[in-house]
Write an enzyme that holds these catalytic residues in place. Sequence first.
Site, PDB file in Angstrom:
ATOM      1  CB  ALA A   9       1.157  -8.027   2.108  1.00 52.85           C
ATOM      2  CE  LYS A  10       0.498  -0.575   2.484  1.00 53.55           C
ATOM      3  NZ  LYS A  10       0.691  -0.845   3.897  1.00 53.55           N
TER       4      LYS A  10
END
Length: 320
Positions: free
Chosen positions: A251-252
């Site tokens: 994810a980020k």
Amino acid sequence: MRRGRFAPTPSGDMHLGNAKIALLSWLQMRAAGGVFVLRIEDIDIQRARPEITERIIEDLRWLGLDWDEGPGEGGRFGPYWQSRRLAYYEEALARLEAAGGLYPCYCSRAELLAVAGAPHGLSSEGAPYPGTCRGLSPEERRERAARKTPSLRFALAEGEPVHFDDGIAGPIAFPPGSGGDFVVRRADGLFSYQLAVTVDDALMDITDVLRGGDLLDSTPRQLALYAALGYTPPAFAHAPLLLGEDGRRLAKRHGDLGIAGLRAAGAAPEAVIGWLAHISGLTDRFEPLAAKDLISTFSLDKVSKEPYVLDEASLRRLIR
Ligand code: GLU
């Protein structure tokens, strides 16, 4: 003619996990001589950002993954941006409504969170909805409607378990009513992912959906919508996720694993493709490869069923 698609949500930059799905779905269609569609899932326009769409398109081109229909290519099943397809979702919703398949739900976020600890939720969507608003009388509905704009839920049939044969994960069974009745239109008017993706895949004549394993448990919901709307469902294949070193899905927070970032750091696209092919089970050892070099030997049976935990060492190999 087989038709597959890659359907990114432009809420964040493409990372290695998304690139793996793009590669596998592209290979599946190229190996089958099918059509590959790029669809931008920007229905949630508050989160979707046009510059991210542009970067995803650049990333795909850089990786050597081309598409036959979609942004820049056109095609007779367009538009290929969900934000421009609202009339189709509206029409599907009206059909579901007319068939008596929907009901208004007045539950507040707090009420829904109160059941969040309940087991057997679909991991991608939280706890199962307990059906609170399903049996409201017309009078109770009127009374609640005076205070709150409802969301609309699809009423799942009780009864049969859902079976399907996943092209990667194998035979899958979900118990009847898994996940509970789900939202097809939110109180703020936004159509849900489940409705939009089903309508789009059906209207775009998609025969093969290959996507991330996090969406496996959305499939029974989508199958229910296919049946209710009278559409033939595609074949589904869910590829295992790439996990960060912390064991959580990419994810980020694993920011440096973005394709744009790797590109800027000097990685070669062949290194990224060769590495993705290797960790996906398509090749026995890591070697730099162009995506098109993988077409002739591609088979869904080769795709590894295990999630892959990405370590820094293998990443460094990519950008050397
Ligand atoms: N738009 C979804 C995502 O980016 C994928 C939807 C799908 O493949 O069904 O995760």
